[in-house]
Scaffold this motif. Structure first.
Motif, PDB file in Angstrom:
ATOM      1  N   LEU A   1       0.851  -1.186   0.000  1.00  0.00           N
ATOM      2  CA  LEU A   1       0.000   0.000   0.000  1.00  0.00           C
ATOM      3  C   LEU A   1       0.889   1.239   0.000  1.00  0.00           C
ATOM      4  CD1 LEU A   1      -2.347  -1.187   2.887  1.00  0.00           C
ATOM      5  CD2 LEU A   1      -2.838  -1.352   0.441  1.00  0.00           C
ATOM      6  N   ALA A   2       0.476   2.252  -0.756  1.00  0.00           N
ATOM      7  CA  ALA A   2       1.284   3.471  -0.837  1.00  0.00           C
ATOM      8  C   ALA A   2       0.478   4.667  -0.355  1.00  0.00           C
ATOM      9  CB  ALA A   2       1.767   3.703  -2.265  1.00  0.00           C
ATOM     10  N   PRO A   3       0.613   5.047   0.909  1.00  0.00           N
ATOM     11  CA  PRO A   3      -0.009   6.290   1.380  1.00  0.00           C
ATOM     12  C   PRO A   3       0.707   7.491   0.773  1.00  0.00           C
ATOM     13  CG  PRO A   3       1.294   5.292   3.127  1.00  0.00           C
ATOM     14  CD  PRO A   3       1.315   4.337   1.991  1.00  0.00           C
ATOM     15  N   TYR A   4      -0.066   8.534   0.482  1.00  0.00           N
ATOM     16  CA  TYR A   4       0.524   9.698  -0.173  1.00  0.00           C
ATOM     17  C   TYR A   4      -0.102  10.982   0.343  1.00  0.00           C
ATOM     18  CZ  TYR A   4      -3.768   9.838  -2.979  1.00  0.00           C
ATOM     19  OH  TYR A   4      -5.085   9.920  -3.376  1.00  0.00           O
ATOM     20  N   ILE A   5       0.605  12.065   0.080  1.00  0.00           N
ATOM     21  CA  ILE A   5       0.079  13.399   0.313  1.00  0.00           C
ATOM     22  C   ILE A   5       0.279  14.165  -0.992  1.00  0.00           C
ATOM     23  CG2 ILE A   5       2.263  14.210   1.314  1.00  0.00           C
ATOM     24  CD1 ILE A   5       0.456  15.961   3.208  1.00  0.00           C
ATOM     25  N   ALA A   6      -0.760  14.848  -1.464  1.00  0.00           N
ATOM     26  CA  ALA A   6      -0.728  15.507  -2.770  1.00  0.00           C
ATOM     27  C   ALA A   6      -1.058  16.983  -2.627  1.00  0.00           C
ATOM     28  CB  ALA A   6      -1.711  14.831  -3.726  1.00  0.00           C
ATOM     29  N   PHE A   7      -0.454  17.786  -3.500  1.00  0.00           N
ATOM     30  CA  PHE A   7      -0.622  19.227  -3.393  1.00  0.00           C
ATOM     31  C   PHE A   7      -0.236  19.872  -4.721  1.00  0.00           C
ATOM     32  CE2 PHE A   7       3.215  17.530  -1.482  1.00  0.00           C
ATOM     33  CZ  PHE A   7       4.223  18.110  -2.251  1.00  0.00           C
ATOM     34  N   SER A   8      -0.570  21.131  -4.878  1.00  0.00           N
ATOM     35  CA  SER A   8      -0.138  21.889  -6.040  1.00  0.00           C
ATOM     36  C   SER A   8       1.375  22.084  -5.960  1.00  0.00           C
ATOM     37  CB  SER A   8      -0.845  23.244  -6.083  1.00  0.00           C
ATOM     38  OG  SER A   8      -0.249  24.093  -7.043  1.00  0.00           O
ATOM     39  N   ALA A   9       2.063  21.805  -7.069  1.00  0.00           N
ATOM     40  CA  ALA A   9       3.523  21.900  -7.069  1.00  0.00           C
ATOM     41  C   ALA A   9       4.017  23.295  -6.723  1.00  0.00           C
ATOM     42  CB  ALA A   9       4.066  21.476  -8.430  1.00  0.00           C
ATOM     43  N   SER A  10       3.208  24.306  -6.980  1.00  0.00           N
ATOM     44  CA  SER A  10       3.621  25.689  -6.708  1.00  0.00           C
ATOM     45  C   SER A  10       3.378  26.093  -5.260  1.00  0.00           C
ATOM     46  CB  SER A  10       2.872  26.646  -7.637  1.00  0.00           C
ATOM     47  OG  SER A  10       1.472  26.591  -7.397  1.00  0.00           O
ATOM     48  N   GLN A  11       2.688  25.256  -4.496  1.00  0.00           N
ATOM     49  CA  GLN A  11       2.304  25.630  -3.135  1.00  0.00           C
ATOM     50  C   GLN A  11       3.388  25.398  -2.097  1.00  0.00           C
ATOM     51  OE1 GLN A  11      -1.344  23.224  -2.725  1.00  0.00           O
ATOM     52  NE2 GLN A  11      -2.376  25.087  -2.104  1.00  0.00           N
ATOM     53  N   VAL A  12       4.223  24.390  -2.303  1.00  0.00           N
ATOM     54  CA  VAL A  12       5.043  23.873  -1.218  1.00  0.00           C
ATOM     55  C   VAL A  12       6.529  24.011  -1.532  1.00  0.00           C
ATOM     56  CG1 VAL A  12       5.490  21.879   0.248  1.00  0.00           C
ATOM     57  CG2 VAL A  12       3.201  22.243  -0.692  1.00  0.00           C
ATOM     58  N   GLU A  13       7.256  24.704  -0.677  1.00  0.00           N
ATOM     59  CA  GLU A  13       8.692  24.900  -0.826  1.00  0.00           C
ATOM     60  C   GLU A  13       9.450  23.660  -0.323  1.00  0.00           C
ATOM     61  OE1 GLU A  13      10.076  27.476  -2.310  1.00  0.00           O
ATOM     62  OE2 GLU A  13       8.076  28.300  -2.688  1.00  0.00           O
ATOM     63  N   PRO A  14      10.737  23.508  -0.720  1.00  0.00           N
ATOM     64  CA  PRO A  14      11.513  22.333  -0.314  1.00  0.00           C
ATOM     65  C   PRO A  14      11.512  22.056   1.187  1.00  0.00           C
ATOM     66  CG  PRO A  14      12.674  23.502  -2.034  1.00  0.00           C
ATOM     67  CD  PRO A  14      11.487  24.351  -1.671  1.00  0.00           C
ATOM     68  N   LYS A  15      11.601  23.113   2.014  1.00  0.00           N
ATOM     69  CA  LYS A  15      11.635  22.887   3.463  1.00  0.00           C
ATOM     70  C   LYS A  15      10.344  22.243   3.939  1.00  0.00           C
ATOM     71  CE  LYS A  15      12.163  25.195   7.923  1.00  0.00           C
ATOM     72  NZ  LYS A  15      12.366  26.494   8.637  1.00  0.00           N
ATOM     73  N   GLU A  16       9.201  22.711   3.429  1.00  0.00           N
ATOM     74  CA  GLU A  16       7.931  22.126   3.842  1.00  0.00           C
ATOM     75  C   GLU A  16       7.788  20.711   3.285  1.00  0.00           C
ATOM     76  OE1 GLU A  16       3.145  23.136   4.037  1.00  0.00           O
ATOM     77  OE2 GLU A  16       4.489  24.447   2.895  1.00  0.00           O
ATOM     78  N   ARG A  17       8.316  20.470   2.101  1.00  0.00           N
ATOM     79  CA  ARG A  17       8.272  19.113   1.551  1.00  0.00           C
ATOM     80  C   ARG A  17       9.047  18.149   2.450  1.00  0.00           C
ATOM     81  NH1 ARG A  17       8.032  19.189  -5.036  1.00  0.00           N
ATOM     82  NH2 ARG A  17       6.794  21.097  -5.242  1.00  0.00           N
ATOM     83  N   ALA A  18      10.177  18.607   2.955  1.00  0.00           N
ATOM     84  CA  ALA A  18      10.957  17.775   3.877  1.00  0.00           C
ATOM     85  C   ALA A  18      10.144  17.454   5.129  1.00  0.00           C
ATOM     86  CB  ALA A  18      12.252  18.484   4.245  1.00  0.00           C
ATOM     87  N   GLU A  19       9.374  18.424   5.603  1.00  0.00           N
ATOM     88  CA  GLU A  19       8.529  18.192   6.773  1.00  0.00           C
ATOM     89  C   GLU A  19       7.429  17.175   6.456  1.00  0.00           C
ATOM     90  OE1 GLU A  19       7.193  22.109   7.618  1.00  0.00           O
ATOM     91  OE2 GLU A  19       9.100  22.753   8.540  1.00  0.00           O
TER      92      GLU A  19
END
Length: 258
Positions: A209-227
């Protein structure tokens, strides 16, 4: 009614088609129109399909929808992930869900729309290109190289310019996912869509099973992606610990690239 022919109709419908007409099916399958008509009527009588009396087109029947819900229900790991993801959507405002691998596609089992104005909505049953999706690559990372090569003997066209276009390009991304225990996709399957995923086996260890989180690519900066990566890995660790398993993914502190 041939079971093989009925299965062919269902496989044809799942490829992004919501319904089908007799002539359309006859042409696509190379069957006589009378045979296609009889097959669709038989499948409707058995509950596999239902007919829209206005358009005279056939779509998946209630029985198929009920079976789909039954398939997605009852697995304790899936239920635990779903509860965790509900909390993650509440905390982040981003869409979350769980997908499985089917051939070279992913199929969404559970999904929850986010609360941000730019929301990603992928209803259960939605199919997508596994090679151009973080969930698909996390699930393929659990296959052997030989099995991946077999499935992609003929490589499909890129859905978006950012998606891998050859088996060699795909394997670079799959091996990266294997090494770090998570994957990210950026504008690969749908315009502007980004996603981060991890993977975990179901209760019987038969299906990943692959849980995921999805968002607009323009919304999230690298630091938040790391979080977000850390949140998904912490979630996986909690679920694996709950079911008496050793953590399967390396714990990473920062987003490398991608």
């Amino acid at each position: 009614m041939s079971l093989a022919n009925a299965a062919a109709v269902l496989h044809w419908l799942k490829r992004g088609r919501s319904d089908v007409a007799v002539l359309e099916l006859s042409t696509a399958m190379g069957w006589p129109k009378s045979s296609a008509s009889r097959l669709l009527k038989d499948m409707a009588n058995l509950g596999l399909l239902e007919r829209d009396e206005t358009t005279r087109r056939y779509r998946a029947g209630l029985l198929m929808l009920e079976l789909g819900r039954a398939y997605a229900a009852g697995d304790p790991v899936l239920e635990a992930l779903d509860a965790e993801l509900q909390d993650m959507t509440r905390r982040t405002g981003f869409s979350t869900g769980v997908s499985i691998l089917d051939g070279i596609d992913i199929v969404v089992l559970r999904s929850r729309a986010g609360t941000h104005p730019l929301r990603v909505v992928t209803p259960p049953g939605t199919r997508g290109p596994a090679w151009a999706n973080s969930t698909g690559r996390m699930l393929m990372a659990r296959l052997s190289d030989e099995e991946i090569a077999r499935r992609f003997a003929v490589f499909p066209p890129r859905p978006r310019p950012n998606a891998p276009g050859t088996l060699a390009e795909l394997m670079v991304l799959v091996n990266r996912a294997r090494a770090r225990g998570w994957d990210v996709s950026n504008d690969e399957s749908l315009p502007g869509l980004a996603g981060i995923s991890v993977a975990i086996e179901d209760i019987d260890r038969r299906t990943a099973l692959a849980p995921y989180i999805a968002f607009s690519a323009s919304q999230v900066e690298p630091k938040e992606r790391a979080e977000l990566v850390a949140m998904l890995q912490d979630m996986t660790h909690r679920v694996e610990t709950r079911f008496g398993r050793e953590p399967s993914a390396p714990r990473l502190q920062e987003l490398a690239h991608g």
